[in-house]
Design a protein around this motif. Structure first.
Motif, mmCIF file in Angstrom:
data_model
loop_
_atom_site.group_PDB
_atom_site.id
_atom_site.type_symbol
_atom_site.label_atom_id
_atom_site.label_comp_id
_atom_site.label_asym_id
_atom_site.label_seq_id
_atom_site.Cartn_x
_atom_site.Cartn_y
_atom_site.Cartn_z
ATOM 1 N N TYR A 198 -7.668 -30.751 18.853
ATOM 2 C CA TYR A 198 -8.679 -30.764 19.916
ATOM 3 C C TYR A 198 -8.243 -31.624 21.101
ATOM 4 O O TYR A 198 -7.766 -32.745 20.953
ATOM 5 C CB TYR A 198 -10.016 -31.302 19.393
ATOM 6 C CG TYR A 198 -11.016 -31.525 20.502
ATOM 7 C CD1 TYR A 198 -11.726 -30.457 21.042
ATOM 8 C CD2 TYR A 198 -11.212 -32.807 21.039
ATOM 9 C CE1 TYR A 198 -12.619 -30.655 22.095
ATOM 10 C CE2 TYR A 198 -12.110 -33.005 22.088
ATOM 11 C CZ TYR A 198 -12.808 -31.930 22.603
ATOM 12 O OH TYR A 198 -13.683 -32.121 23.640
ATOM 13 N N GLU A 206 -13.262 -24.713 22.245
ATOM 14 C CA GLU A 206 -12.961 -25.051 20.851
ATOM 15 C C GLU A 206 -12.939 -23.788 19.990
ATOM 16 O O GLU A 206 -13.703 -22.854 20.209
ATOM 17 C CB GLU A 206 -14.010 -26.027 20.302
ATOM 18 C CG GLU A 206 -14.008 -27.378 20.991
ATOM 19 C CD GLU A 206 -15.029 -28.317 20.388
ATOM 20 O OE1 GLU A 206 -15.118 -28.404 19.145
ATOM 21 O OE2 GLU A 206 -15.762 -28.980 21.170
ATOM 22 N N LYS A 234 -13.363 -30.215 17.549
ATOM 23 C CA LYS A 234 -13.294 -31.668 17.434
ATOM 24 C C LYS A 234 -13.534 -32.109 15.998
ATOM 25 O O LYS A 234 -12.869 -33.015 15.485
ATOM 26 C CB LYS A 234 -14.329 -32.309 18.362
ATOM 27 C CG LYS A 234 -14.200 -33.814 18.493
ATOM 28 C CD LYS A 234 -15.156 -34.346 19.544
ATOM 29 C CE LYS A 234 -14.971 -35.846 19.719
ATOM 30 N NZ LYS A 234 -15.909 -36.387 20.753
ATOM 31 N N THR A 269 -10.478 -31.324 13.824
ATOM 32 C CA THR A 269 -9.399 -32.258 14.155
ATOM 33 C C THR A 269 -9.626 -33.608 13.500
ATOM 34 O O THR A 269 -8.714 -34.200 12.900
ATOM 35 C CB THR A 269 -9.290 -32.421 15.685
ATOM 36 O OG1 THR A 269 -8.987 -31.149 16.267
ATOM 37 C CG2 THR A 269 -8.217 -33.429 16.054
ATOM 38 N N GLU A 270 -10.849 -34.122 13.602
ATOM 39 C CA GLU A 270 -11.155 -35.413 12.978
ATOM 40 C C GLU A 270 -11.005 -35.342 11.466
ATOM 41 O O GLU A 270 -10.515 -36.289 10.831
ATOM 42 C CB GLU A 270 -12.579 -35.842 13.356
ATOM 43 C CG GLU A 270 -12.722 -36.199 14.836
ATOM 44 C CD GLU A 270 -14.158 -36.508 15.220
ATOM 45 O OE1 GLU A 270 -15.067 -36.213 14.397
ATOM 46 O OE2 GLU A 270 -14.383 -37.008 16.338
#
Length: 387
Positions: free
Chosen positions: A240, A264, A271, A274-275
């Motif tokens: 992201y 996205e 996001k 990705t985290e």
């Protein structure tokens, strides 16, 4: 006199024709073969700063070859582009001899639209084009053109790519202490689909292996690696980021495209995904593709107040002249403690064309000069007079 002129023409023809053939043959060999060596021999393996007791791992990373199917593009264009990629790839294999080759998705341009027969044919062409020598392993990850964006993926589309390319939704590949996590970007949508569930289960398993290998108290299983090092993420989508505005490389996306906001799950991972990846796997490096442009992004995550995860992500530009005028690929030297990256250029399309044109002009000039000298020489000897 007529006999003299006939002898002159015959002499010029006999002496000139072989030189024309030799010149055209050299131009062809140089522009279709040798120029790839001239360009790529300038690119060398990146050197590590620290000396390691274990031999580093040498990997080549390329992306988005977009091999054309039967629907898009003329057959001559398809043949030309694949010929260029094959020459460039085989030259790289000869010059660099990597141990590992990673292809970051979009192997095919119409993989999500092809019939079973068409898909099998393009897979066979892919293996012929990207043939690796003995001692080199090739890994491929899925791109959206291979199996479709998430909303279009069917078990049949995902299954045939996995079977033919041996590309699971998530996979851990280890080479002498260097660990690579290969991911299917379209399986990281987080909506609980069967493909996503398989990917998450495998990522959690890989994360647990890494934790156990690192001696973490959060380890649940018993499987360990011989040596723990932070992994390197390999996938098609970039992680992201809001846009390419932070990308400053000469081959980054052009303006104003560079400032366009990413969507996205379409231009990059979400996001949340990705985290999840970063906190689960804690990578030291990441490679993505998809945009066809180059970028080096610095990521910084703070999952807990006392812990920070920082790493670089390289977005690999397309390997195809159909997508860029200046295709590129990366060379990666990695040890347990360090990783170093260099970018290698392929000859530009206009360089090939201009080189061929200049060589043709030089050939014509040489032939005119040779013929003028040859005519003067023949006139002198056939007439028995000084010219």
């Amino acid at each position: 006199m007529a006999l003299i002129f006939r002898k002159l023409r015959y002499s010029v023809l006999i002496n000139t024709f072989p030189r024309v053939l030799a010149g055209l043959l050299f131009i062809y060999l140089y522009c279709e073969y040798l120029i790839y060596y001239v360009t790529q021999i300038q690119c060398e393996w990146p050197v590590l700063k620290k000396v390691s007791s274990v031999q580093p791992v040498y990997a080549m990373i390329l992306a988005d070859p977009h091999m054309l199917g039967s629907r898009d593009g003329h057959w001559l264009d398809r043949w030309r582009r694949e010929w260029q990629m094959q020459r460039a790839f085989q030259t790289a294999m000869t010059l660099h001899r990597p141990e590992v080759v990673f292809v970051l998705g979009d192997l095919f341009d119409e993989g999500d639209k092809s019939s079973e027969k068409e898909f099998n044919e393009v897979v066979q062409r892919f293996h012929q084009l990207f043939t690796v020598p003995e001692g080199t392993t090739l890994y491929a990850v899925a791109g959206n053109h291979d199996i479709g964006f998430h909303y279009r993926i069917t078990p049949q589309l995902a299954g045939r790519f996995e079977r033919r390319l041996r590309a699971a939704p998530a996979r851990l590949a280890s080479v002498r202490g260097a660990h690579f996590v290969l991911l299917n970007s379209m399986a990281l949508q987080g909506d609980g689909c069967s493909l996503c569930a398989r990917a998450v289960a495998e990522i959690d398993k890989i994360a647990d292996i890494l934790k156990c290998s690192n001696g973490s108290k959060l380890c649940k299983g018993k499987t360990k690696l011989d040596k723990y090092t932070k992994p390197i993420l390999i996938q098609h989508f970039p992680l992201y980021r809001a846009s390419d505005s932070q990308c400053t490389e000469p081959d980054a996306a052009p303006l104003p495209e560079r400032d366009s906001l990413f969507v996205e799950r379409w231009d990059c991972l979400s996001k949340e995904s990705t985290e999840y990846l970063v906190e689960s796997l804690r990578p030291r490096l990441a490679f993505g593709a998809h945009t066809h442009h180059s970028c080096v992004a610095r990521h910084s995550f703070v999952p807990t107040p006392d812990h920070k995860i920082e790493f670089l992500e390289y977005t690999v530009p397309s390997f195809s002249w159909r997508n860029r005028l200046d295709p590129k690929y990366y060379l990666l030297t990695v040890s347990g403690e360090e990783a170093s990256v260099s970018k290698c250029e392929l000859p530009r399309e206009w360089t090939l064309q201009v080189t061929a044109l200049l060589m043709l002009i030089a050939l014509v000039v040489y032939l005119r000069y040779f013929n003028s000298k040859q005519n003067a020489f023949n006139n002198k000897h056939l007439s028995g007079k000084k010219v």
